[in-house]
Every structure is written in C-alpha cells, then in structure tokens.
Scaffold this motif. Structure first.
Motif, PDB file in Angstrom:
ATOM      1  N   LEU A 268      92.042 -24.400  27.689  1.00 48.27           N
ATOM      2  CA  LEU A 268      90.806 -24.416  26.906  1.00 48.27           C
ATOM      3  C   LEU A 268      91.159 -24.993  25.543  1.00 48.27           C
ATOM      4  O   LEU A 268      92.106 -24.541  24.896  1.00 48.27           O
ATOM      5  N   THR A 269      90.400 -25.960  25.093  1.00 55.49           N
ATOM      6  CA  THR A 269      90.645 -26.583  23.801  1.00 55.49           C
ATOM      7  C   THR A 269      89.340 -26.700  23.028  1.00 55.49           C
ATOM      8  O   THR A 269      88.403 -27.386  23.473  1.00 55.49           O
ATOM      9  N   GLY A 270      89.260 -25.975  21.897  1.00 53.01           N
ATOM     10  CA  GLY A 270      88.083 -26.061  21.045  1.00 53.01           C
ATOM     11  C   GLY A 270      86.822 -25.524  21.673  1.00 53.01           C
ATOM     12  O   GLY A 270      85.720 -25.983  21.356  1.00 53.01           O
ATOM     13  N   VAL A 271      86.941 -24.549  22.560  1.00 52.23           N
ATOM     14  CA  VAL A 271      85.777 -24.008  23.271  1.00 52.23           C
ATOM     15  C   VAL A 271      85.345 -22.696  22.630  1.00 52.23           C
ATOM     16  O   VAL A 271      86.112 -21.737  22.567  1.00 52.23           O
ATOM     17  N   ARG A 272      84.104 -22.614  22.135  1.00 53.66           N
ATOM     18  CA  ARG A 272      83.535 -21.404  21.563  1.00 53.66           C
ATOM     19  C   ARG A 272      82.126 -21.226  22.123  1.00 53.66           C
ATOM     20  O   ARG A 272      81.339 -22.171  22.065  1.00 53.66           O
ATOM     21  N   ARG A 273      81.772 -20.140  22.639  1.00 55.96           N
ATOM     22  CA  ARG A 273      82.617 -19.023  22.948  1.00 55.96           C
ATOM     23  C   ARG A 273      82.434 -18.754  24.413  1.00 55.96           C
ATOM     24  O   ARG A 273      81.334 -18.921  24.927  1.00 55.96           O
ATOM     25  N   MET A 274      83.449 -18.260  25.120  1.00 53.93           N
ATOM     26  CA  MET A 274      83.312 -17.976  26.537  1.00 53.93           C
ATOM     27  C   MET A 274      83.497 -16.482  26.781  1.00 53.93           C
ATOM     28  O   MET A 274      84.405 -15.860  26.216  1.00 53.93           O
ATOM     29  N   GLU A 275      82.640 -15.934  27.631  1.00 52.43           N
ATOM     30  CA  GLU A 275      82.786 -14.525  28.021  1.00 52.43           C
ATOM     31  C   GLU A 275      82.234 -14.328  29.421  1.00 52.43           C
ATOM     32  O   GLU A 275      81.483 -15.170  29.935  1.00 52.43           O
ATOM     33  N   ALA A 276      82.659 -13.223  30.046  1.00 50.24           N
ATOM     34  CA  ALA A 276      82.225 -12.886  31.413  1.00 50.24           C
ATOM     35  C   ALA A 276      82.399 -14.066  32.356  1.00 50.24           C
ATOM     36  O   ALA A 276      81.529 -14.377  33.169  1.00 50.24           O
TER      37      ALA A 276
END
Length: 355
Positions: free
Chosen positions: A314-322
């Motif tokens: 993951l590069t520069g990824v905002r935001r990941m959840e679940a």
C-alpha cells in the motif's frame, strides 16, 4: 477415535480471494484458519486425521504435509465433486473404518477448541452428537428442532421457513452407525447428500442423537465479515512482542507483535495488531485488529480492522478499514480529481448540495 476434516469446496463467498487460494488457507491473525482446527483436534488427543480435498488439493497438501507439524498423521481423501457433507463421509469410508470420529469443517472456528466435546462424547457414548448455536438468520444453516427435554426431533438444511433459531455448528461427532444412514439418503433439492438428512435418518431409525447448545464463540469463516471478526477475536489474545526493528520515531501502543525481520519506521501502530516477518511499515498508521502478513510494504498509508495477505503493498492510501487484501496486491493513491457541480438555475431558485 479419528477425525475427518472437510477442506474441499470452492469458497464462492470469499471470491476473488479464493480464485487463487483455498478458502481454508486464508489466514486470520496470520495463520490459515484450517490450522486452528487441526490444532484443536490434536489438543483433543486425536492423532489420525483424514482431510477431504477437492480441486485445491495440491495447495492443502503443501500447507499441511503429513501432519507431523501438528502432532498428527494425515491422510488425504479425494472428493471429485462437492456433492455434500454426507457424500464426504461415503468417500471416506475406508479411512474411517469402524472407529468413532469427529467431523470438522475446515473453515470453521471455535474458541476454546473441542477437547471437552470429544471427552464428553467418549464418556456418554451416543450414536451421534451435534453442536448447536443460536443465530439471527437460520436460513443460512442447517437447523435443528428440539423437544422439551432438549432431544433432537428434526433437522433441515437451509430452510426457507426455519422452525427454530438453532443452527448446526460445523463440528459433528459420530459412531460408525452414521455410514449406514449416509448410504440410505437421497440427494436434496441442492443435489447434495446432506449431513442433516443422514442425522435425521439416524433419529428415525431409533439411534441416540444428542445435542449441545454451545455458548462459546463459533464462526463459519465463509465470508469477509466473519473472517474479520475471527481475526479480531484471535488478536484479543496476543501478547506484545518486538522481535523486529522499530525506530525511535515510531509509536507502538498496546499489544502489538512485530515479527523477526519486520521493520517499522516513522509509524504509529495501535494494538492488538500483528506485523509479519519481512514486512516494512513506513510513515504509516496501523490500527487495532489488523493482521499484516509477511513480506508486505505499507508506505504513507492507514490500515485498520483488516487482514493483509503476504507480498502486498500500500502506498499513499488513506484510509482503509474492514478490508481483506489478497496476496501480491498493489494499492496506490492517485491525484485527486476536483469535484464540480454543473447547474442551470432559473430566477429565485433554491438548491442544496452536500459537498
């Protein structure tokens, strides 16, 4: 006593992950869910295990081997087509012989294992014992109906109109009598030989079928939400361990495991969380209930309440959840595209826009 572990099936509810991986080998807390079942079987004192496999047989066999890593002796039994749990019994007849056995669905997870259940079965000696738990939507499971004394009087597979909220858990204990029952039944409307029909045959023949409603935690990890929930439950039990490299600019809060060969730099990790061997976390945030497998790279990103499989970035990824991120996945940010609304409005108009 022997164990029969069912590890066939295509895992359609976990696609696209299961296009390239057996569903029983998708990891929770960085360990394949199948391994938790094998460990429970070994803890219960059972050493002879038959694993029923289908088209993912090579992957299962490579991961489990001869079973010695678990203290088991493993045989592999081929089921050419997924024609039902009772069909799996029929193709396993030579392996099982005339022994009592526990049948364990390889994608199921039971907190606390099965040691007590096996011990009780051996001591009470019924012809079969089923485990039940209350669920909100019984239509997705095999469903049991009990009499006033708790005896099993009826079973039905995935009914449209359930007669109870008691679902069968994916662990069954049987005497050899079940083989005759499995041979006596016909395919269901799903064109499968259902284990519920075989147990119903036992009941109607006068066999002693016991049930136990379990209060402990059970999950069928057949979909993403359930896998994330099991991941959360397991991570609740981790103890803080720093075997990898964490620099002085990083902040580690709570029960976090950083495996040997992992590197954390300029990052904040809030536990419970696992960072796998060889993984790099740089200028990033890892939130609670997240398991990152080995050889991943997370740069300038945020990840929480998620499972990330090996060799992914993951590069520069905002935001990941679940989220459930597969193997060799590469996620990156892209330049933000300006949002705009184009309107043609008449005089004295009023409009509202959420932006």
């Amino acid at each position: 006593m022997k164990a029969l572990v069912l590890s066939g099936g295509s895992g359609t509810r976990l696609r696209p992950i299961t296009h390239t991986s057996a569903k029983q080998l998708v990891p929770v807390a960085n360990k394949p869910v199948l391994f938790y079942g094998l460990e429970s079987i070994a803890d219960a004192g059972i050493t002879e295990v038959g694993i029923v496999v289908g088209h993912t047989a090579p992957e299962i066999e490579e991961a489990v081997g001869d079973g010695s890593a678990f203290g088991l002796r493993v045989s592999y039994i081929r089921q050419e087509e997924p024609l039902g749990l009772a069909h799996a019994l029929l193709v396993s007849r030579d392996f099982l012989g005339d022994d009592d056995f526990v049948m364990y669905l390889g994608d199921n997870f039971i907190v606390g294992g099965i040691t007590k259940l096996v011990k009780d079965f051996r001591e009470s000696g019924p012809d079969a014992k089923i485990l039940l738990t209350r669920v909100s939507d019984p239509r997705q499971f095999g469903v049991a109906v009990l009499d006033e004394d708790g005896g099993v009087i009826g079973l039905e597979e995935k009914p449209e109109d359930p007669k109870s909220d008691l679902a069968l858990v994916g662990v069954y204990l049987f005497s050899p009598l079940v083989h005759e029952a499995a041979r006596a039944i016909k395919p269901s409307w799903r064109n499968e030989l259902e284990i519920t029909d075989a147990i119903q045959e036992l009941i109607e023949s006068g066999a002693r079928v016991e049930s136990e409603v379990i209060d402990g935690y059970w999950k069928d990890t057949g979909n993403v939400d359930d896998m994330l929930e099991v991941n959360r439950i397991i991570l609740e039990g981790v103890e803080r361990r720093m075997d990898g490299e964490v620099d002085d600019t990083s902040q580690i809060i709570g029960r976090v495991v950083v495996e040997r060969g992992a590197r954390v730099s300029g990052s904040r990790i809030v536990g419970p969380a696992l960072i796998g061997a060889g993984t790099e976390v740089i200028d990033s945030y890892i939130g609670p209930y997240t398991a990152v497998s080995e050889n991943c790279r997370i740069l300038d990103s945020e990840l929480e309440f998620s499972i990330m499989l090996r060799d992914s970035t993951l590069t520069g990824v905002r935001r990941m959840e679940a989220s459930l991120i597969g193997r060799h996945v590469h996620g990156a940010s892209r330049p933000r595209v300006p949002n705009a609304h184009r309107l043609v409005l008449g005089d004295h108009s009023t409009f509202e826009i959420s932006s």
